[in-house]
Design a protein around this motif. Structure first.
Motif, PDB file in Angstrom:
ATOM      1  N   UNK A  83       0.817  -0.932   0.266  1.00  0.00           N
ATOM      2  CA  UNK A  83       0.331  -0.056   0.261  1.00  0.00           C
ATOM      3  C   UNK A  83       0.946   1.397   0.249  1.00  0.00           C
ATOM      4  N   UNK A  84       2.023   1.364   0.362  1.00  0.00           N
ATOM      5  CA  UNK A  84       3.123   2.520   0.268  1.00  0.00           C
ATOM      6  C   UNK A  84       4.926   1.668  -0.070  1.00  0.00           C
ATOM      7  N   UNK A  85       5.423   2.584  -0.158  1.00  0.00           N
ATOM      8  CA  UNK A  85       6.441   2.081  -0.538  1.00  0.00           C
ATOM      9  C   UNK A  85       7.228   3.591  -0.173  1.00  0.00           C
ATOM     10  N   UNK A  86       8.416   3.590   0.602  1.00  0.00           N
ATOM     11  CA  UNK A  86       8.768   4.957   1.505  1.00  0.00           C
ATOM     12  C   UNK A  86      10.663   4.979   0.809  1.00  0.00           C
ATOM     13  N   UNK A  87      10.262   6.190  -0.012  1.00  0.00           N
ATOM     14  CA  UNK A  87      11.829   5.732  -1.083  1.00  0.00           C
ATOM     15  C   UNK A  87      12.500   6.519   0.162  1.00  0.00           C
ATOM     16  N   UNK A  88      13.958   6.588  -0.268  1.00  0.00           N
ATOM     17  CA  UNK A  88      15.450   7.570   0.183  1.00  0.00           C
ATOM     18  C   UNK A  88      14.689   9.155   0.704  1.00  0.00           C
ATOM     19  N   UNK A  89      14.075   9.523   0.119  1.00  0.00           N
ATOM     20  CA  UNK A  89      13.864  11.036   0.279  1.00  0.00           C
ATOM     21  C   UNK A  89      13.054  11.190   1.483  1.00  0.00           C
ATOM     22  N   UNK A  90      11.863  10.603   1.199  1.00  0.00           N
ATOM     23  CA  UNK A  90      10.874  10.251   2.173  1.00  0.00           C
ATOM     24  C   UNK A  90      11.576   9.883   3.088  1.00  0.00           C
ATOM     25  N   UNK A  91      12.309   9.010   3.566  1.00  0.00           N
ATOM     26  CA  UNK A  91      12.290   8.526   5.354  1.00  0.00           C
ATOM     27  C   UNK A  91      13.502   9.167   5.886  1.00  0.00           C
ATOM     28  N   UNK A  92      14.049   9.977   4.578  1.00  0.00           N
ATOM     29  CA  UNK A  92      15.564  10.987   5.178  1.00  0.00           C
ATOM     30  C   UNK A  92      14.828  11.259   6.788  1.00  0.00           C
ATOM     31  N   UNK A  93      14.217  12.140   7.591  1.00  0.00           N
ATOM     32  CA  UNK A  93      13.914  12.570   8.109  1.00  0.00           C
ATOM     33  C   UNK A  93      13.130  12.482   9.022  1.00  0.00           C
TER      34      UNK A  93
END
Length: 260
Positions: free
Chosen positions: A227-237
């Motif tokens: 239902x979702x994939x959190x990529x590097x940019x979203x995960x960063x902070x």
């Protein structure tokens, strides 16, 4: 590196007991990616791993590894290039064999295993590999694995799963059965080995902090779907609290034990 195209898994199809375990899964990960997977019990995480490893045949869709279609390839043949670690420390090792014999077994990469004397050069390679675990197992190579602690066996299982340098590593809640201190140690070893050999890795976890710490990307599953994939940019902070809020808003499951 790994691509799943429209993968569905249905148990007992066209019967009263029909259950859709995976529904039209599509995802792709690149070489060297470390992806953590979170989701409640029954979300399809283990079924996903069983399908990738060949233990379960998909009802529909295709699986590609390095652009090769492995959908119909048998599990024992996939084990030559897919390493897998289970939640239960007892599953990854042969208790009646010695540490050295278990590593010799791991080196077979899915080929027929015949127990024979281990050569001096092999023992030296095993010694150096075991030494990296920093558990003193290199001095106990002739010890039967059955007498080791759960943490020692899981660390050895990790080494066995990565001993032949697989193209893909699947970690199915591999620290869930360990105490917190031992789990932390095994996770540190995992990260070290994955980084050293640039291993493409998928790791299922119920620990939100571990999902953030070790995953370059985070995949959220529910009821057999991504239902979702959190990529590097979203995960960063992203913080643990924010991840919990995101998870609960995506799944609408505020009572799941994962939130604890």
């Amino acid at each position: 590196m790994l691509e799943l195209q429209d993968i569905s898994v249905v148990f007992h199809p066209k019967t009263i007991n029909e259950k859709v375990a995976l529904s039209h899964i599509n995802f792709r990960i690149e070489d060297g990616d470390f992806v953590t997977i979170i989701g409640s019990n029954g979300a399809g995480k283990s079924t996903l791993f069983q399908t990738i490893s060949g233990a379960v045949t998909p009802y529909h869709g295709h699986i590609f590894l390095n652009q090769q279609d492995i959908t119909s390839l048998k599990e024992h043949k996939r084990s030559r290039f897919i390493g897998r670690l289970f939640q239960d420390p007892l599953k990854g090792t042969a208790p009646s064999l010695t540490i050295a014999e278990n590593l010799a077994l791991a080196g077979c990469q899915g080929h027929y295993f015949h127990l024979r004397p281990i050569l001096a050069k092999q023992r030296q390679q095993m010694y150096m590999a075991l030494k990296e675990l920093n558990l003193g197992l290199e001095e106990r190579m002739d010890t039967k694995v059955g007498v080791l602690s759960g943490g020692q066996r899981q660390a050895l299982s990790l080494l066995m799963a990565t001993y032949a340098k697989p193209q893909l590593l699947l970690l199915d809640e591999h620290t869930a059965a360990l105490d917190p201190q031992t789990a932390s140690k095994v996770l540190e070893l995992t990260a070290k080995i994955v980084k050293k050999y640039h291993m493409t890795t998928l790791m299922v976890t119920h620990n939100m902090q571990d999902a953030l710490t070790y995953g370059q990307k985070i995949m959220i599953m529910k009821e057999g779907q991504i239902i979702d994939v959190i990529d590097r940019e979203r995960k960063k902070d992203l913080t643990v609290e924010q991840l919990i809020h995101l998870y609960s808003s995506k799944t609408h499951d505020y009572n799941d034990r994962i939130l604890l």
